[in-house]
Scaffold this motif. Sequence first.
Motif, PDB file in Angstrom:
ATOM      1  N   UNK A 170      -0.042   6.625  -1.305  1.00  0.00           N
ATOM      2  CA  UNK A 170      -0.605   5.316  -0.610  1.00  0.00           C
ATOM      3  C   UNK A 170      -0.911   6.130   0.778  1.00  0.00           C
ATOM      4  N   UNK A 171      -2.189   5.828   1.275  1.00  0.00           N
ATOM      5  CA  UNK A 171      -2.571   6.313   2.764  1.00  0.00           C
ATOM      6  C   UNK A 171      -1.642   5.743   3.639  1.00  0.00           C
ATOM      7  N   UNK A 172      -1.015   4.490   3.243  1.00  0.00           N
ATOM      8  CA  UNK A 172      -0.350   3.791   4.278  1.00  0.00           C
ATOM      9  C   UNK A 172       1.386   4.338   4.213  1.00  0.00           C
ATOM     10  N   UNK A 173       1.538   5.306   3.393  1.00  0.00           N
ATOM     11  CA  UNK A 173       2.978   5.838   3.437  1.00  0.00           C
ATOM     12  C   UNK A 173       3.320   6.364   4.592  1.00  0.00           C
ATOM     13  N   UNK A 174       4.554   5.753   5.320  1.00  0.00           N
ATOM     14  CA  UNK A 174       5.117   6.232   6.599  1.00  0.00           C
ATOM     15  C   UNK A 174       4.432   5.419   7.693  1.00  0.00           C
ATOM     16  N   UNK A 175       3.637   4.449   7.281  1.00  0.00           N
ATOM     17  CA  UNK A 175       2.887   3.665   8.301  1.00  0.00           C
ATOM     18  C   UNK A 175       3.541   2.347   8.047  1.00  0.00           C
ATOM     19  N   UNK A 176       3.225   1.549   6.917  1.00  0.00           N
ATOM     20  CA  UNK A 176       3.814   0.263   6.605  1.00  0.00           C
ATOM     21  C   UNK A 176       5.346   0.594   6.171  1.00  0.00           C
ATOM     22  N   UNK A 177       5.985  -0.289   6.623  1.00  0.00           N
ATOM     23  CA  UNK A 177       7.486  -0.206   6.425  1.00  0.00           C
ATOM     24  C   UNK A 177       8.149  -1.519   5.625  1.00  0.00           C
TER      25      UNK A 177
END
Length: 361
Positions: A156-163
């Motif tokens: 996912x391109x949101x890995x490391x952003x969404x927690x």
Amino acid sequence: MKILQVFSSNLKALRQWIKQFKWWLIGALAAFLLLFSLFVPLPYYLEMPGGAYDIRSVLTVDDRKDDQEGSYNFVAVSMSQATLAQLIYGWLTPFTEITSMQETTGGYSNDDYIRMNQFYMETSQNNAVYQALSLAGEEVSLDYMGVYVLNVNENSSFKGILQLADTVTGVNSRTFSSSADLIDYVSGLELGEPVTVQYTSDGKAKEAEGKIIRLENGKNGIGIGLVDHTEVNSDKDIVFSTDGVGGPSAGLMFTLDIYDQLTEEDLRQGRVIAGTGTIEKDGSVGDIGGAALKVVAADKAGAEIFFVPNNPVDEAVLKADPAAKTNYEEAAAAAKELGSKMKIVPVTNVQEAIDYLRKQD
């Protein structure tokens, strides 16, 4: 001659020392293996029948005491990270399941896994309260706040952003009335299409940009695991005290207990009633894991009735495992193996469970 005698004497002493050392080494290794097998956790989990718990011990409605005979019981599965000794015990013991850490926790730490299950429990409780109040004709609303983030796919391109525990409130500035609506929207976007996610983290509103990816199920999405973040609004004071208990599988039984207390209909009629199944906003009952293990726990508790979901097996699951069973089939097979007299009752929605109890009055 003396030299040979001395050599022979030394050789004899050496052999005796080696013999003693060998037995010492064997003893030390045996002690090490024993301690290892008893105390060192391995990357596997042991699932066994837990207990059946009277819902009145964890729930109150308007701070009233429910002293009617019988009980509604939710059923738990006991799960622990296994040692070698426990794995051996599990292999030899019926109604015990062994799963890998990846299968059980999805690769998350025990603390994060527990936290995720608490979010599932919160959503389950809110749906149960909403459904019970609605069925009882009480004023109630279930407000959708967004979706809790439970995990983020590696691609996912949101890995490391969404927690974990962030709440997604919108996608491309659109808001939704349920997680299903959100999923329908993002699945309709093109693969690789830019997407903006609105979310809150630690109480702060934030926004992040990414792109649509292909999910393992073949659909398009943003690559997050999620569960509804909701809030119930009602004049009724319904309080849960479920510390240490997680997951959504008690939803059906919570609904039945709350409904019975609100209407004072006494559907229990003095019976010990157990069951399992998630509860959705529309009253449908969803599948759960460990149906057979929960039958064993309910039977040990002396339950007379056991409600269990009876939804068709997903086609993708059947393709991977043609022998896969419905929750009802698993439960019925377990009851038969136990020789249990408990009635295994299949349901697909909460109204079917209520109707069954009414007919049995």
